[in-house]
Write an enzyme that holds these catalytic residues in place. Sequence first.
Site, mmCIF file in Angstrom:
data_model
loop_
_atom_site.group_PDB
_atom_site.id
_atom_site.type_symbol
_atom_site.label_atom_id
_atom_site.label_comp_id
_atom_site.label_asym_id
_atom_site.label_seq_id
_atom_site.Cartn_x
_atom_site.Cartn_y
_atom_site.Cartn_z
ATOM 1 N N CYS A 73 83.901 60.847 51.579
ATOM 2 C CA CYS A 73 83.899 59.438 51.978
ATOM 3 C C CYS A 73 82.603 58.748 51.549
ATOM 4 O O CYS A 73 81.516 59.186 51.898
ATOM 5 C CB CYS A 73 84.052 59.347 53.495
ATOM 6 S SG CYS A 73 83.858 57.663 54.107
ATOM 7 N N CYS A 76 80.296 57.370 54.664
ATOM 8 C CA CYS A 76 79.553 58.235 55.569
ATOM 9 C C CYS A 76 78.084 58.211 55.134
ATOM 10 O O CYS A 76 77.777 57.871 53.996
ATOM 11 C CB CYS A 76 80.107 59.660 55.506
ATOM 12 S SG CYS A 76 81.611 59.893 56.493
ATOM 13 N N HIS A 121 82.870 58.983 60.980
ATOM 14 C CA HIS A 121 84.023 58.801 60.097
ATOM 15 C C HIS A 121 85.346 58.661 60.857
ATOM 16 O O HIS A 121 86.205 57.865 60.497
ATOM 17 C CB HIS A 121 84.107 59.984 59.131
ATOM 18 C CG HIS A 121 85.200 59.864 58.122
ATOM 19 N ND1 HIS A 121 85.038 59.168 56.943
ATOM 20 C CD2 HIS A 121 86.481 60.312 58.125
ATOM 21 C CE1 HIS A 121 86.172 59.209 56.254
ATOM 22 N NE2 HIS A 121 87.061 59.897 56.954
ATOM 23 N N ASN A 161 90.794 45.313 57.300
ATOM 24 C CA ASN A 161 92.120 45.889 57.070
ATOM 25 C C ASN A 161 92.052 47.317 57.574
ATOM 26 O O ASN A 161 91.190 48.076 57.139
ATOM 27 C CB ASN A 161 92.480 45.932 55.577
ATOM 28 C CG ASN A 161 92.644 44.559 54.973
ATOM 29 O OD1 ASN A 161 93.200 43.669 55.603
ATOM 30 N ND2 ASN A 161 92.162 44.378 53.757
ATOM 31 N N HIS A 172 87.223 55.331 56.805
ATOM 32 C CA HIS A 172 85.998 55.164 57.604
ATOM 33 C C HIS A 172 85.991 53.764 58.236
ATOM 34 O O HIS A 172 86.298 52.789 57.554
ATOM 35 C CB HIS A 172 84.785 55.341 56.684
ATOM 36 C CG HIS A 172 83.510 55.517 57.420
ATOM 37 N ND1 HIS A 172 82.827 56.711 57.452
ATOM 38 C CD2 HIS A 172 82.783 54.653 58.169
ATOM 39 C CE1 HIS A 172 81.729 56.563 58.182
ATOM 40 N NE2 HIS A 172 81.687 55.314 58.628
ATOM 41 N N HIS A 174 85.431 50.323 58.888
ATOM 42 C CA HIS A 174 84.659 49.323 58.152
ATOM 43 C C HIS A 174 85.457 48.044 58.002
ATOM 44 O O HIS A 174 86.682 48.050 58.093
ATOM 45 C CB HIS A 174 84.266 49.835 56.760
ATOM 46 C CG HIS A 174 85.414 49.849 55.776
ATOM 47 N ND1 HIS A 174 86.460 50.745 55.852
ATOM 48 C CD2 HIS A 174 85.691 49.054 54.709
ATOM 49 C CE1 HIS A 174 87.315 50.501 54.881
ATOM 50 N NE2 HIS A 174 86.884 49.480 54.168
ATOM 51 N N GLN A 176 85.128 43.939 55.855
ATOM 52 C CA GLN A 176 84.581 43.347 54.636
ATOM 53 C C GLN A 176 84.227 41.881 54.891
ATOM 54 O O GLN A 176 84.691 41.282 55.857
ATOM 55 C CB GLN A 176 85.599 43.426 53.501
ATOM 56 C CG GLN A 176 86.029 44.851 53.173
ATOM 57 C CD GLN A 176 86.997 44.888 51.995
ATOM 58 O OE1 GLN A 176 86.641 44.537 50.876
ATOM 59 N NE2 GLN A 176 88.216 45.296 52.249
HETATM 60 ZN ZN LIG Z 1 83.258 58.305 56.281
#
Ligand SMILES: [Zn+2]
Length: 352
Positions: A73, A76, A121, A161, A172, A174, A176
Amino acid sequence: MDGDAQRAVRLADGRELIYFDDGPGHDRSARDRRDLPPFAPSSQLRLDPLLDEWVIVAAHRQHRTNLPAADACPLCPSAGGRRTEIPAPGYHVVTFENRYPSLGGPPAGGRCEVVCFTDEHGSSFSALPDRRLATVARAWTHRTRELSRLPGVRYVFVFENRGDEIGATLQHPHGQIYAYPFVPSRVARAAEVARRYREERGGCLPCAVVAAERAGGRVVAETGRFVAFVPEAARWPFEVHIHPLRHAASLPDLAEDEQAELMALYRDVLRRFEGLFERPAPYMAHLDQAPVGGDAGLAHLSMRVFTPRRAADKLKYLAASESGAGAFINDVLPEDAARMLRVAGSSGPGAV
Ligand SMILES: [Zn+2]
Protein backbone atom coordinates in the site's frame (compact mmCIF):
# COMPACT_ATOMS: atom_id res chain seq x y z
CA MET A 1 -1.60 24.45 16.52
CA ASP A 2 0.11 25.41 13.29
CA GLY A 3 3.64 25.11 14.66
CA ASP A 4 4.73 21.72 15.90
CA ALA A 5 1.55 19.99 14.83
CA GLN A 6 2.04 20.77 11.15
CA ARG A 7 5.05 20.22 8.89
CA ALA A 8 5.44 20.52 5.11
CA VAL A 9 8.09 18.48 3.25
CA ARG A 10 8.95 17.76 -0.39
CA LEU A 11 8.76 14.26 -1.84
CA ALA A 12 11.58 12.96 -4.07
CA ASP A 13 9.81 14.13 -7.25
CA GLY A 14 9.09 17.61 -5.91
CA ARG A 15 5.50 17.12 -4.75
CA GLU A 16 4.42 18.80 -1.51
CA LEU A 17 3.36 16.72 1.51
CA ILE A 18 2.02 18.17 4.79
CA TYR A 19 1.79 16.32 8.09
CA PHE A 20 -1.10 17.40 10.34
CA ASP A 21 -0.64 15.91 13.81
CA ASP A 22 -3.13 15.47 16.65
CA GLY A 23 -0.67 17.41 18.83
CA PRO A 24 2.95 18.61 18.92
CA GLY A 25 6.03 16.52 19.59
CA HIS A 26 6.11 14.07 16.69
CA ASP A 27 9.19 13.68 14.51
CA ARG A 28 8.16 13.96 10.85
CA SER A 29 11.61 14.82 9.51
CA ALA A 30 12.22 11.58 7.54
CA ARG A 31 13.31 12.22 3.94
CA ASP A 32 11.83 10.55 0.87
CA ARG A 33 14.70 8.38 -0.39
CA ARG A 34 12.93 6.93 -3.42
CA ASP A 35 14.29 7.46 -6.92
CA LEU A 36 11.26 8.93 -8.69
CA PRO A 37 10.98 10.48 -12.15
CA PRO A 38 10.13 14.21 -12.07
CA PHE A 39 6.47 14.98 -11.37
CA ALA A 40 4.96 16.16 -14.65
CA PRO A 41 1.17 15.80 -14.81
CA SER A 42 -0.28 16.27 -18.26
CA SER A 43 -4.06 16.50 -18.00
CA GLN A 44 -6.13 18.37 -20.55
CA LEU A 45 -9.39 20.24 -20.20
CA ARG A 46 -11.80 19.84 -23.10
CA LEU A 47 -15.09 21.67 -23.42
CA ASP A 48 -18.16 19.74 -24.48
CA PRO A 49 -19.71 22.46 -26.67
CA LEU A 50 -23.17 20.88 -26.63
CA LEU A 51 -23.54 21.08 -22.84
CA ASP A 52 -21.00 23.85 -22.21
CA GLU A 53 -19.36 21.50 -19.71
CA TRP A 54 -15.68 20.77 -19.02
CA VAL A 55 -14.31 17.24 -19.32
CA ILE A 56 -10.92 16.32 -17.82
CA VAL A 57 -8.77 14.02 -19.94
CA ALA A 58 -6.05 12.41 -17.83
CA ALA A 59 -4.64 9.61 -19.92
CA HIS A 60 -1.57 9.25 -17.68
CA ARG A 61 -3.86 7.87 -14.96
CA GLN A 62 -4.52 4.65 -16.87
CA HIS A 63 -1.53 2.96 -15.23
CA ARG A 64 -1.98 4.14 -11.64
CA THR A 65 -1.77 1.74 -8.73
CA ASN A 66 -4.91 -0.39 -8.63
CA LEU A 67 -5.99 -2.32 -5.52
CA PRO A 68 -2.49 -3.26 -4.28
CA ALA A 69 -2.01 -5.92 -1.58
CA ALA A 70 -1.93 -4.51 1.96
CA ASP A 71 1.85 -4.96 2.13
CA ALA A 72 2.30 -2.86 -1.02
CA CYS A 73 0.00 0.00 0.00
CA PRO A 74 1.47 3.37 -1.04
CA LEU A 75 -0.48 5.20 1.72
CA CYS A 76 0.95 3.25 4.66
CA PRO A 77 3.92 4.92 6.40
CA SER A 78 7.46 4.03 5.28
CA ALA A 79 8.65 1.27 7.58
CA GLY A 80 10.70 -1.91 7.58
CA GLY A 81 12.70 -0.94 4.49
CA ARG A 82 9.58 -0.36 2.40
CA ARG A 83 9.25 3.15 1.00
CA THR A 84 5.84 4.59 0.37
CA GLU A 85 4.35 7.99 -0.44
CA ILE A 86 4.72 8.96 3.23
CA PRO A 87 8.40 9.09 4.31
CA ALA A 88 7.74 9.11 8.09
CA PRO A 89 7.46 5.79 9.99
CA GLY A 90 4.08 6.90 11.36
CA TYR A 91 1.61 9.76 10.93
CA HIS A 92 -1.77 11.08 12.02
CA VAL A 93 -3.14 12.93 8.95
CA VAL A 94 -1.20 13.77 5.80
CA THR A 95 -2.10 15.59 2.62
CA PHE A 96 0.02 15.43 -0.51
CA GLU A 97 -0.16 16.03 -4.23
CA ASN A 98 -1.53 12.99 -6.03
CA ARG A 99 1.16 11.20 -8.02
CA TYR A 100 -1.43 10.34 -10.66
CA PRO A 101 -3.58 13.49 -10.66
CA SER A 102 -6.67 14.19 -12.73
CA LEU A 103 -5.73 17.86 -12.74
CA GLY A 104 -2.47 19.77 -12.76
CA GLY A 105 0.27 20.60 -15.22
CA PRO A 106 0.45 23.53 -17.61
CA PRO A 107 -2.38 22.57 -20.01
CA ALA A 108 -5.08 21.93 -17.38
CA GLY A 109 -4.07 23.79 -14.23
CA GLY A 110 -5.62 22.94 -10.89
CA ARG A 111 -4.31 20.43 -8.41
CA CYS A 112 -5.24 17.05 -6.93
CA GLU A 113 -4.33 16.04 -3.40
CA VAL A 114 -4.69 12.89 -1.32
CA VAL A 115 -5.70 13.08 2.36
CA CYS A 116 -4.84 10.09 4.56
CA PHE A 117 -6.94 9.98 7.74
CA THR A 118 -4.84 7.47 9.70
CA ASP A 119 -1.70 5.35 9.26
CA GLU A 120 -3.71 2.23 10.16
CA HIS A 121 -4.34 0.44 6.87
CA GLY A 122 -7.34 -1.57 8.06
CA SER A 123 -9.19 1.28 9.76
CA SER A 124 -11.88 3.59 8.36
CA PHE A 125 -13.16 7.13 8.77
CA SER A 126 -16.05 5.80 10.85
CA ALA A 127 -13.56 4.46 13.43
CA LEU A 128 -11.63 7.72 13.94
CA PRO A 129 -11.63 9.14 17.50
CA ASP A 130 -12.77 12.73 18.21
CA ARG A 131 -9.24 14.03 18.41
CA ARG A 132 -8.45 12.73 14.90
CA LEU A 133 -11.70 14.15 13.51
CA ALA A 134 -10.47 17.57 14.69
CA THR A 135 -7.16 17.04 12.88
CA VAL A 136 -8.95 16.01 9.67
CA ALA A 137 -11.14 19.14 9.91
CA ARG A 138 -8.01 21.25 10.40
CA ALA A 139 -6.38 19.66 7.33
CA TRP A 140 -9.52 20.12 5.17
CA THR A 141 -9.82 23.76 6.30
CA HIS A 142 -6.13 24.49 5.69
CA ARG A 143 -6.21 22.93 2.23
CA THR A 144 -9.50 24.66 1.30
CA ARG A 145 -7.92 28.01 2.19
CA GLU A 146 -4.53 27.37 0.54
CA LEU A 147 -5.81 25.73 -2.65
CA SER A 148 -8.35 28.56 -3.09
CA ARG A 149 -5.39 30.93 -3.32
CA LEU A 150 -3.65 29.08 -6.18
CA PRO A 151 -3.78 30.96 -9.49
CA GLY A 152 -6.70 29.87 -11.63
CA VAL A 153 -8.43 27.69 -9.02
CA ARG A 154 -12.20 28.24 -9.03
CA TYR A 155 -13.55 25.43 -6.86
CA VAL A 156 -12.14 23.24 -4.07
CA PHE A 157 -13.86 19.87 -3.78
CA VAL A 158 -13.22 17.69 -0.71
CA PHE A 159 -14.42 14.12 -1.09
CA GLU A 160 -14.03 10.44 -0.28
CA ASN A 161 -14.74 7.36 -2.38
CA ARG A 162 -14.85 4.28 -0.17
CA GLY A 163 -15.09 0.66 -1.34
CA ASP A 164 -13.88 -1.10 -4.47
CA GLU A 165 -17.54 -1.51 -5.58
CA ILE A 166 -17.51 2.16 -6.57
CA GLY A 167 -14.04 2.26 -8.02
CA ALA A 168 -11.81 3.29 -5.10
CA THR A 169 -8.41 1.95 -6.17
CA LEU A 170 -6.81 2.02 -2.71
CA GLN A 171 -8.28 0.53 0.47
CA HIS A 172 -6.24 2.56 2.97
CA PRO A 173 -8.56 5.13 4.65
CA HIS A 174 -8.15 8.25 2.56
CA GLY A 175 -10.00 10.99 0.75
CA GLN A 176 -9.07 13.43 -1.96
CA ILE A 177 -9.24 17.13 -2.72
CA TYR A 178 -9.64 18.44 -6.25
CA ALA A 179 -8.87 22.11 -6.89
CA TYR A 180 -10.67 22.67 -10.19
CA PRO A 181 -9.69 25.48 -12.59
CA PHE A 182 -13.41 25.86 -13.36
CA VAL A 183 -16.69 25.75 -11.45
CA PRO A 184 -18.11 22.23 -12.00
CA SER A 185 -21.49 22.24 -13.70
CA ARG A 186 -23.53 20.94 -10.74
CA VAL A 187 -22.07 23.64 -8.47
CA ALA A 188 -22.65 26.35 -11.06
CA ARG A 189 -26.24 25.22 -11.58
CA ALA A 190 -26.99 25.18 -7.83
CA ALA A 191 -25.65 28.76 -7.56
CA GLU A 192 -27.85 29.84 -10.47
CA VAL A 193 -30.97 28.24 -8.94
CA ALA A 194 -30.17 29.89 -5.56
CA ARG A 195 -29.70 33.25 -7.29
CA ARG A 196 -33.10 32.96 -8.96
CA TYR A 197 -34.73 32.04 -5.63
CA ARG A 198 -33.13 35.04 -3.91
CA GLU A 199 -34.32 37.39 -6.64
CA GLU A 200 -37.86 36.04 -6.71
CA ARG A 201 -38.51 35.25 -3.05
CA GLY A 202 -35.54 36.57 -1.06
CA GLY A 203 -33.27 34.64 1.32
CA CYS A 204 -31.16 31.50 0.99
CA LEU A 205 -32.71 28.54 -0.81
CA PRO A 206 -30.70 25.80 1.00
CA CYS A 207 -31.62 27.42 4.37
CA ALA A 208 -35.30 27.24 3.35
CA VAL A 209 -34.89 23.60 2.30
CA VAL A 210 -33.22 22.75 5.63
CA ALA A 211 -36.12 24.33 7.55
CA ALA A 212 -38.64 22.33 5.49
CA GLU A 213 -36.70 19.07 5.91
CA ARG A 214 -36.46 19.53 9.70
CA ALA A 215 -40.23 19.75 9.81
CA GLY A 216 -40.61 16.66 7.61
CA GLY A 217 -40.25 12.95 8.33
CA ARG A 218 -36.82 12.29 6.88
CA VAL A 219 -34.49 13.59 9.60
CA VAL A 220 -31.92 10.92 10.48
CA ALA A 221 -30.15 12.71 13.34
CA GLU A 222 -29.87 16.21 14.73
CA THR A 223 -27.40 17.89 17.05
CA GLY A 224 -27.64 21.39 18.51
CA ARG A 225 -26.26 23.09 15.41
CA PHE A 226 -26.48 20.53 12.58
CA VAL A 227 -29.09 18.28 11.01
CA ALA A 228 -28.74 15.13 8.88
CA PHE A 229 -31.63 14.15 6.64
CA VAL A 230 -32.54 12.12 3.58
CA PRO A 231 -33.67 14.74 1.04
CA GLU A 232 -37.18 14.55 -0.34
CA ALA A 233 -35.84 13.88 -3.84
CA ALA A 234 -32.91 11.62 -2.93
CA ARG A 235 -31.21 10.22 -6.03
CA TRP A 236 -29.46 7.32 -4.30
CA PRO A 237 -30.98 4.46 -2.27
CA PHE A 238 -29.39 5.79 0.93
CA GLU A 239 -28.41 9.43 0.67
CA VAL A 240 -27.89 11.82 3.59
CA HIS A 241 -27.26 15.56 3.57
CA ILE A 242 -25.76 17.23 6.64
CA HIS A 243 -26.34 20.97 7.03
CA PRO A 244 -25.50 23.60 9.62
CA LEU A 245 -28.66 25.19 11.05
CA ARG A 246 -27.14 28.64 10.54
CA HIS A 247 -26.01 29.88 7.17
CA ALA A 248 -22.34 29.14 6.44
CA ALA A 249 -20.74 29.03 3.01
CA SER A 250 -17.60 26.94 3.57
CA LEU A 251 -15.78 24.84 6.15
CA PRO A 252 -13.37 27.68 7.08
CA ASP A 253 -16.46 29.75 8.10
CA LEU A 254 -17.17 27.35 10.97
CA ALA A 255 -15.66 27.80 14.44
CA GLU A 256 -13.59 24.91 15.81
CA ASP A 257 -16.39 23.64 18.05
CA GLU A 258 -18.86 23.78 15.17
CA GLN A 259 -16.46 21.76 13.02
CA ALA A 260 -16.17 19.19 15.82
CA GLU A 261 -19.95 18.83 15.94
CA LEU A 262 -20.18 18.50 12.14
CA MET A 263 -17.45 15.86 12.00
CA ALA A 264 -19.03 13.83 14.82
CA LEU A 265 -22.40 13.88 13.04
CA TYR A 266 -20.76 12.84 9.77
CA ARG A 267 -19.06 9.92 11.56
CA ASP A 268 -22.42 9.02 13.11
CA VAL A 269 -24.01 8.88 9.64
CA LEU A 270 -21.18 6.66 8.33
CA ARG A 271 -21.74 4.30 11.28
CA ARG A 272 -25.44 4.17 10.42
CA PHE A 273 -24.50 3.21 6.86
CA GLU A 274 -22.39 0.39 8.30
CA GLY A 275 -25.32 -0.73 10.41
CA LEU A 276 -27.67 -0.99 7.41
CA PHE A 277 -26.41 -4.23 5.95
CA GLU A 278 -24.33 -7.14 7.08
CA ARG A 279 -21.22 -5.78 5.43
CA PRO A 280 -19.55 -2.38 5.12
CA ALA A 281 -21.38 -0.08 2.74
CA PRO A 282 -19.34 1.44 -0.07
CA TYR A 283 -19.98 5.16 -0.10
CA MET A 284 -19.19 8.47 -1.74
CA ALA A 285 -19.05 11.59 0.40
CA HIS A 286 -18.25 15.21 -0.32
CA LEU A 287 -18.32 18.74 1.01
CA ASP A 288 -20.38 21.35 -0.80
CA GLN A 289 -18.60 24.66 -0.42
CA ALA A 290 -18.66 28.12 -2.01
CA PRO A 291 -16.77 28.56 -5.29
CA VAL A 292 -13.61 30.67 -5.02
CA GLY A 293 -14.55 34.34 -5.21
CA GLY A 294 -18.21 33.42 -5.64
CA ASP A 295 -21.20 35.01 -3.92
CA ALA A 296 -21.00 33.51 -0.40
CA GLY A 297 -24.68 34.33 0.10
CA LEU A 298 -25.55 31.86 -2.68
CA ALA A 299 -23.40 28.97 -1.47
CA HIS A 300 -24.35 26.87 1.51
CA LEU A 301 -22.01 24.46 3.23
CA SER A 302 -23.18 20.87 3.44
CA MET A 303 -21.79 17.37 3.60
CA ARG A 304 -23.39 14.73 1.44
CA VAL A 305 -22.90 11.01 1.72
CA PHE A 306 -24.56 8.23 -0.22
CA THR A 307 -24.16 4.57 -0.91
CA PRO A 308 -25.10 2.82 -4.14
CA ARG A 309 -25.97 -0.31 -2.07
CA ARG A 310 -29.75 -0.68 -2.18
CA ALA A 311 -29.91 -4.10 -0.51
CA ALA A 312 -27.37 -6.44 1.10
CA ASP A 313 -26.55 -8.05 -2.25
CA LYS A 314 -27.60 -5.35 -4.74
CA LEU A 315 -25.89 -2.22 -6.03
CA LYS A 316 -27.46 0.62 -7.94
CA TYR A 317 -25.68 1.39 -11.21
CA LEU A 318 -25.88 4.57 -13.20
CA ALA A 319 -27.52 3.19 -16.33
CA ALA A 320 -29.02 4.79 -19.43
CA SER A 321 -31.57 7.04 -17.73
CA GLU A 322 -29.03 8.44 -15.27
CA SER A 323 -26.00 8.49 -17.58
CA GLY A 324 -27.72 9.26 -20.84
CA ALA A 325 -30.61 11.52 -19.82
CA GLY A 326 -29.50 12.77 -16.41
CA ALA A 327 -32.73 11.49 -14.82
CA PHE A 328 -32.16 9.49 -11.64
CA ILE A 329 -34.39 6.59 -10.66
CA ASN A 330 -34.31 5.74 -6.95
CA ASP A 331 -35.50 2.26 -5.95
CA VAL A 332 -35.89 3.12 -2.26
CA LEU A 333 -38.55 5.45 -0.84
CA PRO A 334 -36.59 8.27 0.90
CA GLU A 335 -38.93 8.05 3.94
CA ASP A 336 -38.09 4.33 4.29
CA ALA A 337 -34.37 5.06 3.88
CA ALA A 338 -34.55 7.68 6.67
CA ARG A 339 -36.39 5.28 8.97
CA MET A 340 -33.85 2.50 8.32
CA LEU A 341 -30.97 4.89 8.99
CA ARG A 342 -32.55 6.03 12.26
CA VAL A 343 -32.88 2.41 13.37
CA ALA A 344 -29.35 1.56 12.19
CA GLY A 345 -28.02 4.14 14.64
CA SER A 346 -29.61 2.46 17.62
CA SER A 347 -29.01 -1.21 16.86
CA GLY A 348 -26.36 -1.54 14.14
CA PRO A 349 -22.83 -2.84 14.76
CA GLY A 350 -21.52 0.72 14.59
CA ALA A 351 -23.98 2.08 17.16
CA VAL A 352 -22.61 4.66 19.58
ZN1 LIG B 1 -2.13 1.28 3.74
